[in-house]
Design a protein around this motif. Structure first.
Motif, PDB file in Angstrom:
ATOM      1  N   ARG A  51     -93.292  49.439  -3.897  1.00  0.00           N
ATOM      2  CA  ARG A  51     -92.512  50.931  -3.976  1.00  0.00           C
ATOM      3  C   ARG A  51     -91.644  51.031  -2.865  1.00  0.00           C
ATOM      4  N   MET A  52     -91.212  49.867  -2.185  1.00  0.00           N
ATOM      5  CA  MET A  52     -90.062  50.062  -1.457  1.00  0.00           C
ATOM      6  C   MET A  52     -88.844  50.070  -2.156  1.00  0.00           C
ATOM      7  N   THR A  53     -88.611  49.783  -3.472  1.00  0.00           N
ATOM      8  CA  THR A  53     -87.459  50.351  -4.372  1.00  0.00           C
ATOM      9  C   THR A  53     -87.151  51.646  -4.586  1.00  0.00           C
ATOM     10  N   VAL A  79     -98.386  56.857  -2.389  1.00  0.00           N
ATOM     11  CA  VAL A  79     -97.500  55.655  -1.815  1.00  0.00           C
ATOM     12  C   VAL A  79     -97.785  55.174  -0.405  1.00  0.00           C
ATOM     13  N   ILE A  80     -98.104  56.111   0.467  1.00  0.00           N
ATOM     14  CA  ILE A  80     -98.406  55.571   1.935  1.00  0.00           C
ATOM     15  C   ILE A  80     -99.715  54.673   1.963  1.00  0.00           C
ATOM     16  N   TRP A  81    -100.568  55.333   1.195  1.00  0.00           N
ATOM     17  CA  TRP A  81    -101.741  54.543   1.079  1.00  0.00           C
ATOM     18  C   TRP A  81    -101.453  53.106   0.578  1.00  0.00           C
ATOM     19  N   LEU A  82    -100.696  52.846  -0.629  1.00  0.00           N
ATOM     20  CA  LEU A  82    -100.201  51.738  -1.139  1.00  0.00           C
ATOM     21  C   LEU A  82     -99.485  50.726  -0.387  1.00  0.00           C
ATOM     22  N   ARG A  83     -98.604  51.248   0.533  1.00  0.00           N
ATOM     23  CA  ARG A  83     -97.779  50.445   1.456  1.00  0.00           C
ATOM     24  C   ARG A  83     -98.734  49.867   2.448  1.00  0.00           C
ATOM     25  N   ARG A  84     -99.831  50.622   2.923  1.00  0.00           N
ATOM     26  CA  ARG A  84    -100.713  50.346   4.034  1.00  0.00           C
ATOM     27  C   ARG A  84    -101.791  49.431   3.604  1.00  0.00           C
ATOM     28  N   ARG A  85    -101.546  49.137   2.419  1.00  0.00           N
ATOM     29  CA  ARG A  85    -102.603  48.096   1.756  1.00  0.00           C
ATOM     30  C   ARG A  85    -102.066  46.809   1.361  1.00  0.00           C
ATOM     31  N   ILE A  86    -100.757  46.818   1.393  1.00  0.00           N
ATOM     32  CA  ILE A  86    -100.121  45.444   0.957  1.00  0.00           C
ATOM     33  C   ILE A  86     -99.350  44.871   2.287  1.00  0.00           C
ATOM     34  N   GLY A  87     -99.729  43.641   2.485  1.00  0.00           N
ATOM     35  CA  GLY A  87     -99.195  43.019   3.609  1.00  0.00           C
ATOM     36  C   GLY A  87     -97.996  42.285   3.384  1.00  0.00           C
ATOM     37  N   MET A  88     -97.111  42.434   4.153  1.00  0.00           N
ATOM     38  CA  MET A  88     -95.658  41.790   4.050  1.00  0.00           C
ATOM     39  C   MET A  88     -95.312  40.845   5.003  1.00  0.00           C
ATOM     40  N   VAL A  89     -94.643  39.706   4.716  1.00  0.00           N
ATOM     41  CA  VAL A  89     -94.389  38.723   5.704  1.00  0.00           C
ATOM     42  C   VAL A  89     -92.769  38.292   5.077  1.00  0.00           C
ATOM     43  N   PHE A  90     -91.815  38.169   6.055  1.00  0.00           N
ATOM     44  CA  PHE A  90     -90.600  38.001   5.715  1.00  0.00           C
ATOM     45  C   PHE A  90     -90.113  36.483   6.074  1.00  0.00           C
ATOM     46  N   GLN A  91     -88.975  36.320   5.560  1.00  0.00           N
ATOM     47  CA  GLN A  91     -88.250  34.881   6.260  1.00  0.00           C
ATOM     48  C   GLN A  91     -88.299  34.639   7.426  1.00  0.00           C
ATOM     49  N   PRO A  93     -89.724  35.471  11.226  1.00  0.00           N
ATOM     50  CA  PRO A  93     -90.801  36.041  11.701  1.00  0.00           C
ATOM     51  C   PRO A  93     -90.338  37.169  12.485  1.00  0.00           C
ATOM     52  N   ASN A  94     -90.769  38.471  12.475  1.00  0.00           N
ATOM     53  CA  ASN A  94     -90.351  39.764  13.119  1.00  0.00           C
ATOM     54  C   ASN A  94     -91.713  40.322  13.880  1.00  0.00           C
ATOM     55  N   PRO A  95     -92.474  39.452  14.705  1.00  0.00           N
ATOM     56  CA  PRO A  95     -93.317  40.299  15.594  1.00  0.00           C
ATOM     57  C   PRO A  95     -92.809  41.458  16.297  1.00  0.00           C
ATOM     58  N   PHE A  96     -93.596  42.297  16.577  1.00  0.00           N
ATOM     59  CA  PHE A  96     -93.047  43.352  17.321  1.00  0.00           C
ATOM     60  C   PHE A  96     -93.174  43.065  18.604  1.00  0.00           C
ATOM     61  N   PRO A  97     -92.139  43.607  19.542  1.00  0.00           N
ATOM     62  CA  PRO A  97     -92.200  43.113  20.806  1.00  0.00           C
ATOM     63  C   PRO A  97     -93.081  43.759  21.964  1.00  0.00           C
ATOM     64  N   ALA A 158    -101.264  37.068  10.220  1.00  0.00           N
ATOM     65  CA  ALA A 158    -102.313  37.474  11.032  1.00  0.00           C
ATOM     66  C   ALA A 158    -102.034  39.278  10.817  1.00  0.00           C
ATOM     67  N   ARG A 159    -100.942  39.803  11.162  1.00  0.00           N
ATOM     68  CA  ARG A 159    -100.636  41.083  11.000  1.00  0.00           C
ATOM     69  C   ARG A 159    -100.794  41.735   9.772  1.00  0.00           C
ATOM     70  N   ALA A 160    -100.307  40.830   8.760  1.00  0.00           N
ATOM     71  CA  ALA A 160    -100.582  41.201   7.309  1.00  0.00           C
ATOM     72  C   ALA A 160    -102.089  41.144   7.031  1.00  0.00           C
TER      73      ALA A 160
HETATM   74  P1  ADP Z   1     -96.249  54.225   7.296  1.00  0.00           P
HETATM   75  O1  ADP Z   1     -95.194  54.922   6.584  1.00  0.00           O
HETATM   76  O2  ADP Z   1     -97.446  54.056   6.412  1.00  0.00           O
HETATM   77  O3  ADP Z   1     -96.355  54.516   8.704  1.00  0.00           O
HETATM   78  P2  ADP Z   1     -94.433  51.854   7.636  1.00  0.00           P
HETATM   79  O4  ADP Z   1     -93.293  52.415   6.739  1.00  0.00           O
HETATM   80  O5  ADP Z   1     -94.260  51.812   8.943  1.00  0.00           O
HETATM   81  O6  ADP Z   1     -95.821  52.696   7.384  1.00  0.00           O
HETATM   82  O7  ADP Z   1     -94.529  50.714   6.918  1.00  0.00           O
HETATM   83  C1  ADP Z   1     -94.872  50.350   5.621  1.00  0.00           C
HETATM   84  C2  ADP Z   1     -95.397  49.167   5.465  1.00  0.00           C
HETATM   85  O8  ADP Z   1     -94.795  48.099   5.959  1.00  0.00           O
HETATM   86  C3  ADP Z   1     -96.679  48.724   6.117  1.00  0.00           C
HETATM   87  O9  ADP Z   1     -97.576  48.356   5.069  1.00  0.00           O
HETATM   88  C4  ADP Z   1     -96.519  48.394   7.185  1.00  0.00           C
HETATM   89  O10 ADP Z   1     -97.609  47.404   7.556  1.00  0.00           O
HETATM   90  C5  ADP Z   1     -95.421  47.417   6.755  1.00  0.00           C
HETATM   91  N1  ADP Z   1     -94.353  47.241   7.832  1.00  0.00           N
HETATM   92  C6  ADP Z   1     -93.686  47.979   8.523  1.00  0.00           C
HETATM   93  N2  ADP Z   1     -93.070  47.390   9.369  1.00  0.00           N
HETATM   94  C7  ADP Z   1     -93.458  46.054   9.197  1.00  0.00           C
HETATM   95  C8  ADP Z   1     -92.635  45.025   9.902  1.00  0.00           C
HETATM   96  N3  ADP Z   1     -91.674  45.008  10.858  1.00  0.00           N
HETATM   97  N4  ADP Z   1     -92.995  43.753   9.357  1.00  0.00           N
HETATM   98  C9  ADP Z   1     -94.096  43.544   8.422  1.00  0.00           C
HETATM   99  N5  ADP Z   1     -94.492  44.687   7.837  1.00  0.00           N
HETATM  100  C10 ADP Z   1     -94.140  45.947   8.310  1.00  0.00           C
END
Ligand code: ADP
Ligand code: ADP
Length: 236
Positions: A51-53, A79-91, A93-97, A158-160
């Motif tokens: 539901r990012m749309t 929706v918050i629960w939904l987003r927290r239960r779906i792992g996303m990985v993008f083109q 790499p975007n690890p947190f610093p 791994a984060r996902a």
């Molecule tokens: P919340 O609103 O639950 O605090 P966010 O809006 O920060 O969560 O993130 C929504 C979803 O996107 C979550 O599943 C979170 O793990 C994922 N997410 C947020 N930022 C990133 C990112 N930079 N890379 C990958 N996934 C991310």
């Protein structure tokens, strides 16, 4: 046993159907590839699943999408629960610093986990699942930005995985990587089969044939084909 069921599901931007009347069931704990030319609706479909749309002005869905039998667009969906239960990985790499450890522990902490031993266990398990443990176990507190591109992408996987996701959505996860890093990621996807439900968007037909169990072909938003790879590719 489908985990994600689409029934006449469309996403419109204004009047334009970016994804049109999809009808399919994605099987649980299998890998489904979505392929098709640029602009065919792949990202739109991924964004619709968590539901990012909702966040895109002018976007609207019709039809039904069910995740584990729950209406994703029903008014009882959290929706918050939904987003927290779906792992996303993008083109890219975007690890947190932050440290390698904190990247993996981020989701579990968001889910309220605080116990150090429990977090340690999750971090070790998911780094092993992501084929990164051997390389980082002696420097878990090093900054993630010190890793190579391919290692950073495995860390993002791994984060996902650390959130015990209902599904993991990978949006062209290897297209910014060299062939060797790509091969490592393809090998780790093999290991995830049977444990996680994975959707991978790719431009690459050979990659779809190699890594996935099912393939969805999209063209101009339409579902051209959705089938088990053994029925689609002669030499999967
Ligand atoms: P919340 O609103 O639950 O605090 P966010 O809006 O920060 O969560 O993130 C929504 C979803 O996107 C979550 O599943 C979170 O793990 C994922 N997410 C947020 N930022 C990133 C990112 N930079 N890379 C990958 N996934 C991310
Ligand atoms: P893909 O991921 O397969 O390249 P997208 O889902 O990004 O395709 O785009 C599908 C179609 O929707 C394209 O025609 C694109 O131009 C259009 N589109 C994507 N995002 C938007 C938006 N926010 N507003 C209007 N049209 C969009």
């Amino acid at each position: 046993d489908a985990i994600l069921e689409l029934d006449d599901f469309s996403v419109f931007y204004g009047d334009f159907p970016a994804v049109h009347r999809l009808r399919l069931g994605m099987p649980r704990r299998q890998i489904t590839a979505i392929i098709g030319p640029s602009g065919c609706g792949k990202s739109t479909l991924l964004n619709a699943i968590n539901r990012m749309t909702d966040l895109i002005p002018g976007a609207r869905v019709s039809g039904r999408m069910r995740l584990n039998g729950e209406e994703v667009y029903g008014n009882r969906m959290d929706v918050i629960w939904l987003r927290r239960r779906i792992g996303m990985v993008f083109q890219k790499p975007n690890p947190f610093p932050k440290s390698i450890y904190d990247n993996v522990a981020y989701g579990p902490r968001l889910h309220g986990k605080r116990d150090r031993d429990e977090l340690d266990t999750i971090v070790e398990r998911t780094l092993k699942e992501s084929a990164l443990w051997e390389e980082v176990q002696t420097r878990l507190h090093a900054n993630a930005m010190s890793l190579s591109g391919g290692q950073q992408q495995r860390l993002c996987i791994a984060r996902a995985l650390a959130i015990e996701p209902q599904m993991v959505l990978l949006d062209e996860p290897t297209s910014s990587l060299d062939p060797q890093s790509t091969a490592r990621i393809e090998a780790l996807l093999e290991e995830l089969r049977g444990h996680y439900t994975v959707i991978i968007v790719t431009h690459n037909m050979q990659q779809a044939a190699r890594v996935s169990d099912y393939t969805l072909f999209l063209y101009e938003g339409e579902q051209i084909e959705f089938a088990r790879n053994t029925q689609l590719f002669l030499n999967p």
